[in-house]
Design a protein around this motif. Structure first.
Motif, PDB file in Angstrom:
ATOM      1  N   GLY A  85      23.285   3.909  -2.983  1.00  0.00           N
ATOM      2  CA  GLY A  85      22.753   4.430  -4.263  1.00  0.00           C
ATOM      3  C   GLY A  85      21.396   4.264  -4.655  1.00  0.00           C
ATOM      4  N   VAL A  86      20.648   3.525  -4.082  1.00  0.00           N
ATOM      5  CA  VAL A  86      19.172   3.333  -4.151  1.00  0.00           C
ATOM      6  C   VAL A  86      18.660   4.478  -3.192  1.00  0.00           C
ATOM      7  N   GLN A  87      19.122   4.631  -2.267  1.00  0.00           N
ATOM      8  CA  GLN A  87      18.660   5.685  -1.016  1.00  0.00           C
ATOM      9  C   GLN A  87      19.048   7.065  -1.787  1.00  0.00           C
ATOM     10  N   VAL A  88      20.205   7.097  -2.377  1.00  0.00           N
ATOM     11  CA  VAL A  88      20.556   8.723  -2.720  1.00  0.00           C
ATOM     12  C   VAL A  88      19.363   9.055  -4.047  1.00  0.00           C
ATOM     13  N   GLU A  89      19.317   8.161  -4.857  1.00  0.00           N
ATOM     14  CA  GLU A  89      18.486   8.383  -5.955  1.00  0.00           C
ATOM     15  C   GLU A  89      17.053   8.527  -5.698  1.00  0.00           C
ATOM     16  N   THR A  90      16.592   7.718  -4.751  1.00  0.00           N
ATOM     17  CA  THR A  90      15.235   7.831  -4.236  1.00  0.00           C
ATOM     18  C   THR A  90      14.987   9.053  -3.519  1.00  0.00           C
ATOM     19  N   ARG A  91      15.845   9.564  -2.837  1.00  0.00           N
ATOM     20  CA  ARG A  91      15.794  10.803  -1.997  1.00  0.00           C
ATOM     21  C   ARG A  91      15.465  12.204  -3.061  1.00  0.00           C
ATOM     22  N   ALA A  92      16.685  11.949  -3.954  1.00  0.00           N
ATOM     23  CA  ALA A  92      16.574  12.949  -4.803  1.00  0.00           C
ATOM     24  C   ALA A  92      15.350  13.221  -6.038  1.00  0.00           C
ATOM     25  N   ALA A  93      14.978  12.002  -6.330  1.00  0.00           N
ATOM     26  CA  ALA A  93      13.794  11.875  -7.096  1.00  0.00           C
ATOM     27  C   ALA A  93      12.527  12.482  -6.084  1.00  0.00           C
ATOM     28  N   ALA A  94      12.511  12.294  -4.992  1.00  0.00           N
ATOM     29  CA  ALA A  94      11.395  12.805  -3.907  1.00  0.00           C
ATOM     30  C   ALA A  94      11.542  14.253  -3.884  1.00  0.00           C
ATOM     31  N   VAL A  95      12.795  14.815  -3.672  1.00  0.00           N
ATOM     32  CA  VAL A  95      12.905  16.369  -3.708  1.00  0.00           C
ATOM     33  C   VAL A  95      12.364  16.823  -5.038  1.00  0.00           C
ATOM     34  N   ALA A 123      16.639   2.720 -10.603  1.00  0.00           N
ATOM     35  CA  ALA A 123      16.363   1.274 -10.972  1.00  0.00           C
ATOM     36  C   ALA A 123      17.525   0.700 -11.352  1.00  0.00           C
ATOM     37  N   GLN A 124      18.521   1.339 -11.664  1.00  0.00           N
ATOM     38  CA  GLN A 124      20.026   0.764 -12.162  1.00  0.00           C
ATOM     39  C   GLN A 124      20.320   0.159 -10.796  1.00  0.00           C
ATOM     40  N   TRP A 125      20.424   0.882  -9.863  1.00  0.00           N
ATOM     41  CA  TRP A 125      20.746   0.658  -8.432  1.00  0.00           C
ATOM     42  C   TRP A 125      20.061  -0.584  -7.763  1.00  0.00           C
ATOM     43  N   SER A 127      18.516  -2.801  -9.170  1.00  0.00           N
ATOM     44  CA  SER A 127      18.737  -3.959 -10.158  1.00  0.00           C
ATOM     45  C   SER A 127      19.749  -4.997  -9.594  1.00  0.00           C
ATOM     46  N   VAL A 128      20.805  -4.288  -8.968  1.00  0.00           N
ATOM     47  CA  VAL A 128      21.785  -5.056  -8.237  1.00  0.00           C
ATOM     48  C   VAL A 128      21.616  -5.195  -6.844  1.00  0.00           C
ATOM     49  N   ALA A 129      21.245  -4.307  -6.299  1.00  0.00           N
ATOM     50  CA  ALA A 129      21.047  -4.095  -4.862  1.00  0.00           C
ATOM     51  C   ALA A 129      20.104  -5.005  -4.275  1.00  0.00           C
ATOM     52  N   GLU A 130      18.846  -5.073  -4.935  1.00  0.00           N
ATOM     53  CA  GLU A 130      17.748  -5.953  -4.745  1.00  0.00           C
ATOM     54  C   GLU A 130      17.329  -6.801  -5.684  1.00  0.00           C
ATOM     55  N   PRO A 131      18.344  -8.013  -5.761  1.00  0.00           N
ATOM     56  CA  PRO A 131      17.741  -9.010  -6.976  1.00  0.00           C
ATOM     57  C   PRO A 131      16.752  -9.604  -6.877  1.00  0.00           C
ATOM     58  N   GLY A 132      15.910 -10.086  -7.729  1.00  0.00           N
ATOM     59  CA  GLY A 132      14.657 -10.797  -7.523  1.00  0.00           C
ATOM     60  C   GLY A 132      13.615  -9.788  -7.461  1.00  0.00           C
ATOM     61  N   LYS A 133      13.695  -8.385  -7.391  1.00  0.00           N
ATOM     62  CA  LYS A 133      12.681  -7.511  -6.982  1.00  0.00           C
ATOM     63  C   LYS A 133      12.728  -6.575  -8.460  1.00  0.00           C
ATOM     64  N   SER A 134      11.559  -6.062  -8.649  1.00  0.00           N
ATOM     65  CA  SER A 134      11.451  -5.194  -9.841  1.00  0.00           C
ATOM     66  C   SER A 134      12.367  -4.159  -9.332  1.00  0.00           C
ATOM     67  N   PRO A 135      12.973  -3.519 -10.522  1.00  0.00           N
ATOM     68  CA  PRO A 135      14.038  -2.438 -10.267  1.00  0.00           C
ATOM     69  C   PRO A 135      13.280  -1.110 -10.206  1.00  0.00           C
ATOM     70  N   THR A 136      12.008  -0.903 -10.921  1.00  0.00           N
ATOM     71  CA  THR A 136      11.434   0.147 -10.913  1.00  0.00           C
ATOM     72  C   THR A 136      10.480   0.294  -9.813  1.00  0.00           C
ATOM     73  N   VAL A 137       9.842   1.501  -9.692  1.00  0.00           N
ATOM     74  CA  VAL A 137       8.984   1.813  -8.521  1.00  0.00           C
ATOM     75  C   VAL A 137       7.816   2.548  -9.298  1.00  0.00           C
ATOM     76  N   THR A 138       6.641   2.512  -8.812  1.00  0.00           N
ATOM     77  CA  THR A 138       5.518   2.918  -9.616  1.00  0.00           C
ATOM     78  C   THR A 138       5.580   4.412  -9.781  1.00  0.00           C
TER      79      THR A 138
END
Length: 143
Positions: A85-95, A123-125, A127-138
């Motif tokens: 889920g994180v990877q899909v949204e990261t890639r879509a955002a990049a495109v 960010a939603q993905w 928040s659960v996939a990487e607990p303890g890390k910020s769910p947002t990216v710069t």
């Protein structure tokens, strides 16, 4: 084919791939996470339709979806589904981010909506996939 139409075709391909990936990851989720997957799938279907309409308006033919897409790694459990889920949204955002510079008018609005949607879902993905890390990216879609 114009540069903007080429960018839209790339974005369409990303939307096709995202829809495929959501079908895979949803099979490993339950409860709220499954609801997120369904909402993500629907959002990408709506983006796919919007970008296909833009391509058609530009007097080009939208590229069809492939029968299958290569996933970064096999998804066999919840953790793999969340990571996808994180990877899909990261890639879509990049495109979509890369398309913004060559688009204007309605096409730019569609791209910006898609970028923001992917950033929020990412960010939603996270928040659960990487607990303890910020769910947002710069800068969503940036490197």
């Amino acid at each position: 084919m114009s540069a903007s139409t080429e960018r839209l075709q790339l974005a369409l391909a990303a939307e096709h791939a995202a829809i495929y990936a959501y079908g895979v990851l949803g099979a490993h989720l339950t409860g709220d996470e499954l609801a997120w997957a369904r909402a993500g799938d629907l959002a990408h279907r709506q983006q796919r339709d919007a970008v296909a309409d833009l391509i058609t308006t530009a007097s080009a033919t939208p590229a069809p979806a492939a029968p299958a897409y290569q996933l970064p790694k096999p998804v066999t459990d919840r953790a793999g589904a969340l990571a996808l889920g994180v990877q899909v949204e990261t890639r879509a955002a990049a495109v979509w981010r890369s398309a913004l510079g060559s688009l204007s008018g309605t096409a730019r609005e569609v791209a910006l909506d898609a970028l923001v949607g992917s950033a929020v879902r990412g960010a939603q993905w996270r928040s659960v996939a990487e607990p303890g890390k910020s769910p947002t990216v710069t800068w969503p879609g940036g490197t």
